[in-house]
Enzyme design. Sequence first.
Site, mmCIF file in Angstrom:
data_model
loop_
_atom_site.group_PDB
_atom_site.id
_atom_site.type_symbol
_atom_site.label_atom_id
_atom_site.label_comp_id
_atom_site.label_asym_id
_atom_site.label_seq_id
_atom_site.Cartn_x
_atom_site.Cartn_y
_atom_site.Cartn_z
ATOM 1 N N ASP A 1 -1.520 -0.536 6.067
ATOM 2 C CA ASP A 1 -1.703 0.175 7.346
ATOM 3 C C ASP A 1 -3.188 0.317 7.705
ATOM 4 O O ASP A 1 -3.500 0.822 8.780
ATOM 5 C CB ASP A 1 -1.073 1.579 7.293
ATOM 6 C CG ASP A 1 -1.872 2.516 6.406
ATOM 7 O OD1 ASP A 1 -2.186 2.127 5.267
ATOM 8 O OD2 ASP A 1 -2.205 3.618 6.861
ATOM 9 N N GLY B 1 -7.302 4.213 3.049
ATOM 10 C CA GLY B 1 -7.487 3.089 2.124
ATOM 11 C C GLY B 1 -8.772 3.163 1.319
ATOM 12 O O GLY B 1 -9.003 2.364 0.423
ATOM 13 N N SER C 1 -5.224 5.112 -4.425
ATOM 14 C CA SER C 1 -5.083 6.508 -4.857
ATOM 15 C C SER C 1 -4.870 6.653 -6.359
ATOM 16 O O SER C 1 -4.028 5.968 -6.950
ATOM 17 C CB SER C 1 -3.915 7.164 -4.125
ATOM 18 O OG SER C 1 -3.700 8.455 -4.646
ATOM 19 N N ASP D 1 -0.044 5.056 0.828
ATOM 20 C CA ASP D 1 -0.263 6.040 1.902
ATOM 21 C C ASP D 1 -0.292 5.343 3.273
ATOM 22 O O ASP D 1 -1.125 4.469 3.499
ATOM 23 C CB ASP D 1 -1.601 6.756 1.694
ATOM 24 C CG ASP D 1 -1.620 7.583 0.410
ATOM 25 O OD1 ASP D 1 -0.605 8.222 0.108
ATOM 26 O OD2 ASP D 1 -2.653 7.591 -0.275
ATOM 27 N N ASP E 1 0.883 -1.160 0.000
ATOM 28 C CA ASP E 1 0.000 0.000 0.000
ATOM 29 C C ASP E 1 0.932 1.225 0.000
ATOM 30 O O ASP E 1 2.097 1.119 0.416
ATOM 31 C CB ASP E 1 -0.872 -0.034 1.258
ATOM 32 C CG ASP E 1 -1.680 1.221 1.425
ATOM 33 O OD1 ASP E 1 -2.334 1.635 0.460
ATOM 34 O OD2 ASP E 1 -1.639 1.808 2.526
ATOM 35 N N ASN F 1 -3.615 9.299 -7.380
ATOM 36 C CA ASN F 1 -2.423 10.164 -7.410
ATOM 37 C C ASN F 1 -1.138 9.379 -7.129
ATOM 38 O O ASN F 1 -0.087 9.973 -6.867
ATOM 39 C CB ASN F 1 -2.576 11.280 -6.378
ATOM 40 C CG ASN F 1 -3.689 12.253 -6.750
ATOM 41 O OD1 ASN F 1 -3.613 12.912 -7.784
ATOM 42 N ND2 ASN F 1 -4.734 12.320 -5.941
ATOM 43 N N ARG G 1 -11.651 8.033 -3.159
ATOM 44 C CA ARG G 1 -12.021 9.446 -3.011
ATOM 45 C C ARG G 1 -13.534 9.612 -2.852
ATOM 46 O O ARG G 1 -14.010 10.305 -1.946
ATOM 47 C CB ARG G 1 -11.535 10.218 -4.240
ATOM 48 C CG ARG G 1 -11.540 11.716 -4.059
ATOM 49 C CD ARG G 1 -11.031 12.400 -5.321
ATOM 50 N NE ARG G 1 -9.738 11.868 -5.751
ATOM 51 C CZ ARG G 1 -9.239 12.006 -6.983
ATOM 52 N NH1 ARG G 1 -9.908 12.669 -7.902
ATOM 53 N NH2 ARG G 1 -8.070 11.475 -7.297
HETATM 54 C C1 BG6 Z 1 -5.694 6.053 -0.266
HETATM 55 C C2 BG6 Z 1 -5.836 6.895 0.984
HETATM 56 O O1 BG6 Z 1 -4.366 5.692 -0.456
HETATM 57 O O2 BG6 Z 1 -6.122 6.786 -1.412
HETATM 58 C C3 BG6 Z 1 -7.282 7.391 1.101
HETATM 59 O O3 BG6 Z 1 -5.497 6.119 2.120
HETATM 60 C C4 BG6 Z 1 -7.676 8.132 -0.168
HETATM 61 O O4 BG6 Z 1 -7.405 8.215 2.226
HETATM 62 C C5 BG6 Z 1 -7.479 7.213 -1.362
HETATM 63 O O5 BG6 Z 1 -9.039 8.549 -0.088
HETATM 64 C C6 BG6 Z 1 -7.841 7.866 -2.688
HETATM 65 O O6 BG6 Z 1 -6.888 8.856 -2.989
HETATM 66 P P1 BG6 Z 1 -6.941 9.817 -4.237
HETATM 67 O O7 BG6 Z 1 -5.525 10.332 -4.321
HETATM 68 O O8 BG6 Z 1 -7.300 8.995 -5.430
HETATM 69 O O9 BG6 Z 1 -7.956 10.861 -3.939
HETATM 70 MG MG MG Z 2 -2.783 3.113 3.547
#
Ligand code: BG6
Ligand code: MG
Length: 210
Positions: free
Chosen positions: A168, A44, A114, A9, A7, A116, A47
Site C-alpha cells: 500500500d 512502510g 514492523s 499494515d 505487506d 510488531n 520506527r
Molecule cells: C510499517 C508501518 O508496517 O511498520 C510504519 O507502515 C511503521 O508506519 C513500521 O513505522 C515500523 O513499525 P514498528 O511496529 O516496528 O514500530
Molecule cells: Mg503498508
Amino acid sequence: MKAIIFDLDGVICFTDKYHYQAWKQLSDREGIYFDETINNRLRGVSRMDSLEIILERADKEYTQEEKEAMAAEKNDTYVELLKGMSPSDLSDEVRSTLEMLRDRGYKLAIGSSSKNTRTILGRIGLGDFFDAISDGTNITKSKPDPEVFLKAAEFVGEKPADCLVVEDAHAGIDAAVAGGFESAGIGEAADHPQVTYRMSKFADLLDICK
Ligand code: BG6
Ligand code: MG
C-alpha cells in the site's frame, strides 16, 4: 507466480490510527508539530526512520540516546493500543481471499517493516497462517531497500521473479522494483508509476493470481 508476499499494515490490516495516536502523544509532549499528512509519510518506513521524519519539525537537536528513548516510548504506547485489535479487525474479504489464494497453491508470506508483526498477526487471528514471516526483526535496512522482500522470498524458497509483492506504500513498491519483484499496489501504491498491477480492493488479487 509461485508465492505472494504481503505487506501487513495497510494491506492485511490497518494500524495507521494507532501509529498516529502513539506518535501524536510523543510529539505533543515534545512540542513538535505532527498531523495526519505527516503520518501518511511514515507508511512502510521503519520506527527510527519515522522518528527522523517527525523530528524534521523539531526546533532542537536530539542525541541518539534521546531518539532511542523516544522511539521506545512511542512503541510502548503503540503496543498498548494494539491490545484493542482482535480477529474482528480482519475483514471477511481479506480472510476469504487469502484462503482462496492458498487453495490455488500459492505460498503466502509476510514482508513488513514492523517489529510488531507477530503480535499484530496473533491479535487478528493469523498467528499461524503464513508460510513465512519476514519483518522488522530480521532486516538491517528498511523499505525502500528490498531486503525484507528478498528475505521473504528466501524463506519460502522462491526467486524474486516468481513472487508477487502486495503493497500500500510507495516505499514498498520502490522496494519491490529494486528487488526484481512484480508488485500489486492498493491505496496510494496503486498510483506508483512502476507498479505492475493496480488494485482497487484486496479481492482483486483473485484476478491477478489465477
Ligand atoms: C510499517 C508501518 O508496517 O511498520 C510504519 O507502515 C511503521 O508506519 C513500521 O513505522 C515500523 O513499525 P514498528 O511496529 O516496528 O514500530
Ligand atoms: Mg503498508
